[in-house]
Write a protein that holds these residues in place. Structure first.
Motif, PDB file in Angstrom:
ATOM      1  N   THR A 156       0.808  -1.218   0.000  1.00  0.00           N
ATOM      2  CA  THR A 156       0.000   0.000   0.000  1.00  0.00           C
ATOM      3  C   THR A 156       0.842   1.269   0.000  1.00  0.00           C
ATOM      4  OG1 THR A 156      -0.147  -0.019   2.418  1.00  0.00           O
ATOM      5  CG2 THR A 156      -1.898  -1.139   1.188  1.00  0.00           C
ATOM      6  N   ALA A 157       2.172   1.133   0.165  1.00  0.00           N
ATOM      7  CA  ALA A 157       3.027   2.312   0.271  1.00  0.00           C
ATOM      8  C   ALA A 157       3.787   2.620  -1.010  1.00  0.00           C
ATOM      9  CB  ALA A 157       4.015   2.150   1.429  1.00  0.00           C
ATOM     10  N   SER A 158       3.801   1.684  -1.974  1.00  0.00           N
ATOM     11  CA  SER A 158       4.536   1.915  -3.219  1.00  0.00           C
ATOM     12  C   SER A 158       3.756   2.872  -4.120  1.00  0.00           C
ATOM     13  CB  SER A 158       4.765   0.597  -3.954  1.00  0.00           C
ATOM     14  OG  SER A 158       5.599  -0.246  -3.193  1.00  0.00           O
ATOM     15  N   PRO A 159       4.459   3.717  -4.877  1.00  0.00           N
ATOM     16  CA  PRO A 159       3.776   4.652  -5.770  1.00  0.00           C
ATOM     17  C   PRO A 159       2.965   3.939  -6.855  1.00  0.00           C
ATOM     18  CG  PRO A 159       6.077   5.276  -5.474  1.00  0.00           C
ATOM     19  CD  PRO A 159       5.924   3.912  -4.876  1.00  0.00           C
ATOM     20  N   ILE A 160       1.803   4.494  -7.164  1.00  0.00           N
ATOM     21  CA  ILE A 160       0.990   4.005  -8.272  1.00  0.00           C
ATOM     22  C   ILE A 160       1.458   4.713  -9.536  1.00  0.00           C
ATOM     23  CG2 ILE A 160      -1.331   3.899  -9.247  1.00  0.00           C
ATOM     24  CD1 ILE A 160      -2.373   3.982  -6.343  1.00  0.00           C
TER      25      ILE A 160
ATOM     26  N   LEU B 252       3.567  10.848  -6.200  1.00  0.00           N
ATOM     27  CA  LEU B 252       2.571   9.951  -6.765  1.00  0.00           C
ATOM     28  C   LEU B 252       1.755   9.315  -5.646  1.00  0.00           C
ATOM     29  CD1 LEU B 252       4.692   8.141  -9.491  1.00  0.00           C
ATOM     30  CD2 LEU B 252       2.944   9.894  -9.860  1.00  0.00           C
ATOM     31  N   PRO B 253       0.502   8.996  -5.918  1.00  0.00           N
ATOM     32  CA  PRO B 253      -0.326   8.366  -4.883  1.00  0.00           C
ATOM     33  C   PRO B 253       0.097   6.923  -4.634  1.00  0.00           C
ATOM     34  CG  PRO B 253      -1.505   8.400  -6.962  1.00  0.00           C
ATOM     35  CD  PRO B 253      -0.234   9.163  -7.180  1.00  0.00           C
ATOM     36  N   THR B 254      -0.324   6.405  -3.505  1.00  0.00           N
ATOM     37  CA  THR B 254      -0.130   5.001  -3.158  1.00  0.00           C
ATOM     38  C   THR B 254      -1.493   4.312  -3.094  1.00  0.00           C
ATOM     39  OG1 THR B 254      -0.343   5.359  -0.784  1.00  0.00           O
ATOM     40  CG2 THR B 254       1.861   5.663  -1.735  1.00  0.00           C
ATOM     41  N   LEU B 255      -1.482   2.993  -2.938  1.00  0.00           N
ATOM     42  CA  LEU B 255      -2.759   2.293  -2.768  1.00  0.00           C
ATOM     43  C   LEU B 255      -3.451   2.710  -1.470  1.00  0.00           C
ATOM     44  CD1 LEU B 255      -2.032  -1.309  -4.095  1.00  0.00           C
ATOM     45  CD2 LEU B 255      -3.390   0.491  -5.181  1.00  0.00           C
ATOM     46  N   ALA B 256      -2.678   3.134  -0.486  1.00  0.00           N
ATOM     47  CA  ALA B 256      -3.293   3.660   0.739  1.00  0.00           C
ATOM     48  C   ALA B 256      -4.068   4.939   0.432  1.00  0.00           C
ATOM     49  CB  ALA B 256      -2.230   3.922   1.796  1.00  0.00           C
ATOM     50  N   ASP B 257      -3.519   5.796  -0.442  1.00  0.00           N
ATOM     51  CA  ASP B 257      -4.237   7.001  -0.857  1.00  0.00           C
ATOM     52  C   ASP B 257      -5.512   6.633  -1.601  1.00  0.00           C
ATOM     53  OD1 ASP B 257      -2.357   8.951   0.089  1.00  0.00           O
ATOM     54  OD2 ASP B 257      -1.072   8.483  -1.625  1.00  0.00           O
ATOM     55  N   TRP B 258      -5.412   5.625  -2.466  1.00  0.00           N
ATOM     56  CA  TRP B 258      -6.591   5.182  -3.215  1.00  0.00           C
ATOM     57  C   TRP B 258      -7.661   4.620  -2.280  1.00  0.00           C
ATOM     58  CZ3 TRP B 258      -8.711   6.231  -7.595  1.00  0.00           C
ATOM     59  CH2 TRP B 258      -9.631   5.363  -8.188  1.00  0.00           C
ATOM     60  N   SER B 259      -7.234   3.854  -1.291  1.00  0.00           N
ATOM     61  CA  SER B 259      -8.181   3.308  -0.305  1.00  0.00           C
ATOM     62  C   SER B 259      -8.898   4.428   0.431  1.00  0.00           C
ATOM     63  CB  SER B 259      -7.460   2.388   0.678  1.00  0.00           C
ATOM     64  OG  SER B 259      -6.973   1.239   0.036  1.00  0.00           O
ATOM     65  N   ASP B 260      -8.157   5.471   0.809  1.00  0.00           N
ATOM     66  CA  ASP B 260      -8.789   6.627   1.451  1.00  0.00           C
ATOM     67  C   ASP B 260      -9.778   7.298   0.501  1.00  0.00           C
ATOM     68  OD1 ASP B 260      -7.514   6.395   3.901  1.00  0.00           O
ATOM     69  OD2 ASP B 260      -5.905   7.785   3.382  1.00  0.00           O
ATOM     70  N   HIS B 261      -9.340   7.490  -0.744  1.00  0.00           N
ATOM     71  CA  HIS B 261     -10.179   8.196  -1.716  1.00  0.00           C
ATOM     72  C   HIS B 261     -11.485   7.441  -1.974  1.00  0.00           C
ATOM     73  CE1 HIS B 261     -11.209  10.889  -4.950  1.00  0.00           C
ATOM     74  NE2 HIS B 261     -11.212   9.901  -5.843  1.00  0.00           N
ATOM     75  N   MET B 262     -11.421   6.107  -2.038  1.00  0.00           N
ATOM     76  CA  MET B 262     -12.621   5.305  -2.271  1.00  0.00           C
ATOM     77  C   MET B 262     -13.703   5.588  -1.253  1.00  0.00           C
ATOM     78  SD  MET B 262     -11.496   1.442  -3.266  1.00  0.00           S
ATOM     79  CE  MET B 262     -10.614   1.224  -1.726  1.00  0.00           C
ATOM     80  N   THR B 263     -13.305   5.868  -0.019  1.00  0.00           N
ATOM     81  CA  THR B 263     -14.284   6.073   1.054  1.00  0.00           C
ATOM     82  C   THR B 263     -14.961   7.432   0.963  1.00  0.00           C
ATOM     83  OG1 THR B 263     -12.713   7.031   2.637  1.00  0.00           O
ATOM     84  CG2 THR B 263     -12.881   4.623   2.572  1.00  0.00           C
ATOM     85  N   THR B 264     -14.509   8.290   0.036  1.00  0.00           N
ATOM     86  CA  THR B 264     -15.100   9.629  -0.079  1.00  0.00           C
ATOM     87  C   THR B 264     -16.108   9.710  -1.214  1.00  0.00           C
ATOM     88  OG1 THR B 264     -13.378  10.519  -1.560  1.00  0.00           O
ATOM     89  CG2 THR B 264     -12.964  10.611   0.826  1.00  0.00           C
ATOM     90  N   ALA B 265     -16.400   8.575  -1.864  1.00  0.00           N
ATOM     91  CA  ALA B 265     -17.522   8.491  -2.804  1.00  0.00           C
ATOM     92  C   ALA B 265     -18.695   7.859  -2.069  1.00  0.00           C
ATOM     93  CB  ALA B 265     -17.142   7.655  -4.027  1.00  0.00           C
TER      94      ALA B 265
END
Length: 450
Positions: free
Chosen positions: A4-8, A291-304
């Motif tokens: 979850t910490a590697s750049p996307i 660049l975002p990480t999968l952790a950023d994406w996981s956070d973003h998903m919760t804002t939809a």
């Protein structure tokens, strides 16, 4: 497990993230989340975070049951135990996010244990708990705010994009269930069925008819609130029913949902209104070159906040909070529809010819009219009864029995009672309000607290 910490570096990684949620049918699980309002027993007011009767005191009191505290800036803001968590919504609504369980019998046992624990601590602190979809008594200005960094950002952004977003944050409670899929095609079919039938759940669970002590003209005001919260991140997602829908199309949708924040070095960075696509290109202004990480994406998903949400599983999001029997009924409804192939086929047959206009008419009309909303020569009640019959058969087919030999269909009984009576929980409370309560909204807390 994904790093979850590697750049996307590309959209394909995001698509793969969602696709990785696929599970063999034997590994499908049930996750149930339910929120409840906390109130002081002496004056029925919502407690603040701080103080001897506060939300933090409640969280700390729960640690006697083996819950491990989670802190933000030295304050306890959540709890963890055995795959489950207790978290706080913006005004202190108390939420259990349950563990991944195999059947509804286990879900109901988990729910009962949780409510027993919060009641024991709450009794000591002089606070109670109410399951409804909308805070029936207190104004938005009366509601406290929890000290979570993401909520400060959302609080400042919400009024820019809708009139009811702050009400959504501070005065609503829901019950939802999270369910698995076996592959992309299974996800698509389940997404379409559950999105089309989400208004049925909204009607059966409708329990938010009061605002500041008076009837508000709706049966599920909580559901209505989503129609004027933020059009960029709510709604019925018409594209789910289009040819070619799959993981990639949902990722494209999420990429177009404006950001709220990024989390770096234990603090939330305000990115409200900015583009995750820019983030993916290393052009996010608050984090230039990152660049975002999968952790950023996981956070973003919760804002939809659509009616059904895809993560590595599907979330059913259409129901008002309620009493413990309906907390067990919500996952039973959806498991019966989605976890048995015969039932899923029957449910798809029920909804596959719904037009876009019909789906929207259901979504827009149910918050006010509930089961009595006209639909195809009948009403939503007729659709609800047929849906419940399909779900019950799906649960019977699953043959998950308790020690008495009962299958999971028993948990649908409260919903079938509501449908047969053609009377939502909201209508029952309105009858009491106009009758024996004589307009006294305080009776809601006294008669319907856990």
């Amino acid at each position: 497990m994904a790093d979850t910490a590697s750049p996307i570096t590309g959209k394909d990684q995001l698509v793969a993230f969602h696709a990785a949620g696929a599970r063999a049918k034997d590994d499908w699980r049930i996750g149930t989340e339910h929120e409840k309002f906390v109130f002081r027993l002496d004056d029925l007011s919502p407690p603040p975070f701080d103080g001897p009767q506060g939300i933090e005191a409640l969280l700390k009191g729960m640690t006697r049951f083996g819950w491990q505290p989670v802190e933000e800036n030295g304050r306890v803001i959540a709890l963890l135990r055995d795959g489950a968590s207790v978290t706080l919504e913006p005004a202190g609504q108390f939420e259990l996010s349950g563990a991944q369980l195999e059947n509804i019998h286990q879900t109901c046992k988990e729910t009962n244990q949780h409510l027993a624990e919060v009641k024991q601590v709450g009794d000591e602190l002089g606070i109670g708990f109410l399951g409804m979809g909308f805070q029936p008594k207190w104004a938005r200005a009366d509601m406290p705010w929890m000290p979570k960094g993401r909520y400060k950002i959302m609080r400042e952004y919400m009024p820019k994009v809708g009139t009811l977003g702050l009400d959504m944050m501070t005065r609503t409670c829901t019950v939802q269930t999270n369910l698995d899929f076996s592959d992309e095609a299974d996800m698509v079919k389940k997404f379409r069925v559950s999105l089309a039938l989400q208004p049925v759940a909204t009607a059966l669970f409708a329990d938010s008819p009061f605002t500041e002590g008076k009837p508000n003209g709706y049966l599920s005001y909580r559901s209505h609130i989503w129609t004027d919260t933020d059009p960029d991140r709510t709604g019925m997602l018409d594209f789910v029913f289009e040819d070619g829908f799959g993981f990639e199309r949902y990722v494209d949708y999420l990429l177009d949902v404006p950001m709220y924040f990024a989390y770096r070095d234990k603090r939330y960075i305000d990115c409200a209104g900015l583009s995750f696509r820019d983030f993916l290109a290393g052009k996010l202004a608050p984090l230039p070159g990152e660049l975002p990480t999968l952790a950023d994406w996981s956070d973003h998903m919760t804002t939809a906040f659509p009616e059904v949400r895809l993560k590595k599983y599907l979330e059913m999001r259409g129901a008002d909070g309620g009493p413990w029997r309906r907390l067990c009924a919500l996952p039973a409804l959806w498991v019966g529809l989605l976890y048995d192939n015969e039932a899923l086929d029957a449910a798809w047959d029920l909804v596959k010819d719904f037009s876009l206009a019909e789906r929207h008419a259901l979504r827009d009309g149910v918050p006010k009219h509930g089961l009595k909303l006209p639909f195809r020569g009948g009403s939503v009640r007729d659709l609800a009864i047929e849906t419940l019959k399909i779900s019950a058969q799906g649960l019977k087919n699953r043959r998950r029995l308790n020690r008495h030999g009962d299958d999971e269909a028993l948990f649908l009984h409260p919903l079938m009672e509501i449908a047969l009576a053609d009377e939502t929980p909201a209508e029952r409370k309105l009858a009491l309000y106009h009758g024996v309560w004589n307009g006294d909204i305080d009776q809601v807390f006294r008669q319907f607290a856990y």
